[in-house]
Design a protein around this motif. Sequence first.
Motif, PDB file in Angstrom:
ATOM      1  N   SER A  35      -8.618  -1.555   4.355  1.00 26.26           N
ATOM      2  CA  SER A  35      -7.295  -1.145   4.794  1.00 26.26           C
ATOM      3  C   SER A  35      -7.418  -0.512   6.174  1.00 26.26           C
ATOM      4  O   SER A  35      -8.302   0.320   6.410  1.00 26.26           O
ATOM      5  CB  SER A  35      -6.694  -0.134   3.808  1.00 26.26           C
ATOM      6  OG  SER A  35      -5.453   0.349   4.271  1.00 26.26           O
ATOM      7  N   THR A  47       2.244  11.572  -3.139  1.00 29.46           N
ATOM      8  CA  THR A  47       1.886  12.974  -2.923  1.00 29.46           C
ATOM      9  C   THR A  47       2.802  13.874  -3.752  1.00 29.46           C
ATOM     10  O   THR A  47       3.826  13.450  -4.268  1.00 29.46           O
ATOM     11  CB  THR A  47       2.007  13.367  -1.441  1.00 29.46           C
ATOM     12  OG1 THR A  47       3.334  13.077  -0.982  1.00 29.46           O
ATOM     13  CG2 THR A  47       1.009  12.605  -0.583  1.00 29.46           C
ATOM     14  N   HIS A  51      -4.045  12.919  -2.136  1.00 31.06           N
ATOM     15  CA  HIS A  51      -2.975  12.011  -2.541  1.00 31.06           C
ATOM     16  C   HIS A  51      -3.548  10.900  -3.405  1.00 31.06           C
ATOM     17  O   HIS A  51      -4.770  10.731  -3.483  1.00 31.06           O
ATOM     18  CB  HIS A  51      -2.253  11.425  -1.314  1.00 31.06           C
ATOM     19  CG  HIS A  51      -3.091  10.503  -0.486  1.00 31.06           C
ATOM     20  ND1 HIS A  51      -4.010  10.955   0.441  1.00 31.06           N
ATOM     21  CD2 HIS A  51      -3.183   9.142  -0.452  1.00 31.06           C
ATOM     22  CE1 HIS A  51      -4.609   9.928   1.009  1.00 31.06           C
ATOM     23  NE2 HIS A  51      -4.135   8.808   0.480  1.00 31.06           N
ATOM     24  N   THR A  53      -6.067   4.849  -6.663  1.00 29.75           N
ATOM     25  CA  THR A  53      -7.262   5.539  -6.167  1.00 29.75           C
ATOM     26  C   THR A  53      -6.962   7.020  -5.983  1.00 29.75           C
ATOM     27  O   THR A  53      -5.914   7.384  -5.441  1.00 29.75           O
ATOM     28  CB  THR A  53      -7.709   4.947  -4.820  1.00 29.75           C
ATOM     29  OG1 THR A  53      -8.012   3.570  -4.980  1.00 29.75           O
ATOM     30  CG2 THR A  53      -8.927   5.663  -4.280  1.00 29.75           C
ATOM     31  N   PHE A  82      -3.626   6.808  -3.758  1.00 26.44           N
ATOM     32  CA  PHE A  82      -3.439   5.605  -2.953  1.00 26.44           C
ATOM     33  C   PHE A  82      -3.274   4.433  -3.917  1.00 26.44           C
ATOM     34  O   PHE A  82      -4.156   4.157  -4.732  1.00 26.44           O
ATOM     35  CB  PHE A  82      -4.655   5.414  -2.045  1.00 26.44           C
ATOM     36  CG  PHE A  82      -4.634   4.165  -1.211  1.00 26.44           C
ATOM     37  CD1 PHE A  82      -3.639   3.952  -0.268  1.00 26.44           C
ATOM     38  CD2 PHE A  82      -5.614   3.196  -1.368  1.00 26.44           C
ATOM     39  CE1 PHE A  82      -3.625   2.807   0.507  1.00 26.44           C
ATOM     40  CE2 PHE A  82      -5.616   2.042  -0.595  1.00 26.44           C
ATOM     41  CZ  PHE A  82      -4.607   1.851   0.341  1.00 26.44           C
ATOM     42  N   GLN A 115       0.868  -1.176   0.000  1.00 25.67           N
ATOM     43  CA  GLN A 115       0.000   0.000   0.000  1.00 25.67           C
ATOM     44  C   GLN A 115       0.907   1.228   0.000  1.00 25.67           C
ATOM     45  O   GLN A 115       1.801   1.349   0.843  1.00 25.67           O
ATOM     46  CB  GLN A 115      -0.927  -0.006   1.213  1.00 25.67           C
ATOM     47  CG  GLN A 115      -1.839  -1.224   1.263  1.00 25.67           C
ATOM     48  CD  GLN A 115      -2.762  -1.213   2.461  1.00 25.67           C
ATOM     49  OE1 GLN A 115      -3.730  -0.450   2.531  1.00 25.67           O
ATOM     50  NE2 GLN A 115      -2.473  -2.070   3.440  1.00 25.67           N
ATOM     51  N   ALA A 171      -7.522   9.736  -3.779  1.00 25.56           N
ATOM     52  CA  ALA A 171      -7.966   9.931  -2.397  1.00 25.56           C
ATOM     53  C   ALA A 171      -8.077  11.406  -2.021  1.00 25.56           C
ATOM     54  O   ALA A 171      -8.169  11.739  -0.840  1.00 25.56           O
ATOM     55  CB  ALA A 171      -7.009   9.221  -1.440  1.00 25.56           C
ATOM     56  N   TYR A 217     -13.967   4.315  -3.481  1.00 22.17           N
ATOM     57  CA  TYR A 217     -13.147   4.406  -2.264  1.00 22.17           C
ATOM     58  C   TYR A 217     -13.933   5.152  -1.203  1.00 22.17           C
ATOM     59  O   TYR A 217     -14.635   6.121  -1.511  1.00 22.17           O
ATOM     60  CB  TYR A 217     -11.873   5.150  -2.667  1.00 22.17           C
ATOM     61  CG  TYR A 217     -11.025   5.801  -1.603  1.00 22.17           C
ATOM     62  CD1 TYR A 217      -9.846   5.193  -1.184  1.00 22.17           C
ATOM     63  CD2 TYR A 217     -11.338   7.064  -1.087  1.00 22.17           C
ATOM     64  CE1 TYR A 217      -9.013   5.813  -0.261  1.00 22.17           C
ATOM     65  CE2 TYR A 217     -10.515   7.689  -0.166  1.00 22.17           C
ATOM     66  CZ  TYR A 217      -9.354   7.054   0.246  1.00 22.17           C
ATOM     67  OH  TYR A 217      -8.528   7.665   1.160  1.00 22.17           O
ATOM     68  N   ARG A 268       1.369   5.589  -0.686  1.00 20.68           N
ATOM     69  CA  ARG A 268       0.795   6.931  -0.811  1.00 20.68           C
ATOM     70  C   ARG A 268       1.704   7.761  -1.711  1.00 20.68           C
ATOM     71  O   ARG A 268       2.915   7.823  -1.513  1.00 20.68           O
ATOM     72  CB  ARG A 268       0.668   7.597   0.556  1.00 20.68           C
ATOM     73  CG  ARG A 268       0.068   9.011   0.485  1.00 20.68           C
ATOM     74  CD  ARG A 268       0.083   9.710   1.826  1.00 20.68           C
ATOM     75  NE  ARG A 268      -0.882   9.129   2.752  1.00 20.68           N
ATOM     76  CZ  ARG A 268      -0.574   8.583   3.921  1.00 20.68           C
ATOM     77  NH1 ARG A 268       0.699   8.515   4.305  1.00 20.68           N
ATOM     78  NH2 ARG A 268      -1.515   8.099   4.708  1.00 20.68           N
TER      79      ARG A 268
END
Length: 370
Positions: free
Chosen positions: A201, A65, A113, A108, A115, A61, A110, A175, A63
């Motif tokens: 998650s 940014t 950010h 995704t 994901f 997983q 989000a 999501y 992130r």
Amino acid sequence: MNEASESLKTTPLHSLHLELKGKMVPFAGYDMPVQYPLGILKEHQHTRAKAGLFDVSHMGQVRLTGEDPAAALESLVPGDIKGLARGRMRYTLFLNEQGGILDDLMVTNAGDHLFLVVNAARKDHDVAHMRERLKGRAEVELLDDLALMALQGPEAAAVLGRFIPEAATMKFMSYLPATFDGIPVIITRSGYTGEDGYEISCDKSDAETIARALLAEDEVEAIGLGARDSLRLEAGLCLYGHDIDETTTPVEAGLEWALSKRRREEGGFPGYAIIKDQLANGAPRRRVGLQPEGRQPAREHTDVCDADGQKIGEVTSGGFGPTASAPVAMGYVDRAHAAVGTPVQLMVRGKPLAAKVAAMPFVPQRYYRG
């Protein structure tokens, strides 16, 4: 624990797997349950009929940014990430300069950010790849503090809706930040079984609490990697490292649908010239479904031959489909032999097994399209 397993990583649900008498095997560097006492066949059938809970915490997983992470990521994948609406997710592919697939992943939007969920065996590679290629454009954070579970099957929505009412009406490929009995979670609705399903998650410290709550519901059973594999094979879904890898292009793999229209026209991703040519003129080989006659399955690396016994391809995934009640397989064959219904021979233990090229999926699918 034996000496060989001591070097394996474990997920936050490892002790629960042992308590449930899961048969543990090495997988992508982790000690994972291949099955529970119910057995692979019944686990498969239960997921198709009700709901199964899978531990997928070994997956990565991430992130992403930065000032414009979507534009940055588009330099590595052929999907339309900039056009992805907030709260929506998309399947896409990391590609190399030859158009080969480095990994397949979910992305995704989000809000503040992106994901990403990437394959377990490729997550270190993928993170290094992004950090190198996106340096100065995006920050890449591997979220090692999170666990991930998948709740799959036709009754998954009803079960999860008891804990998170708004989850029951989520759209496919969406999501939702939510709380599960007061525990912060991120819910996505996609799945990799050909069934309706969710991914949950959460912080790794909360994973066991959530898993036990779900398993206490009458419809839910713990499901291992064995049934996960047979479920995705029946659904005609690719497994990285088997059906797709750095030597296969999206066109060869039959994944043209993952090449967004804008990106096909604009390019700007690795391997674009090769993929553009294959889209226009065809790829030299294609991933196809294969349906053997009789009850004998054809396994990975089985040669596929034409009617004259000349090799035209190879099986990449194969086994018995419990829902299909027949052996099913997929693999690559030369373009001239890729049409559905084409008779072929599968060389099983040195003997030809009659088969034909078949349409995928092998069983009716119940993806939720709300």
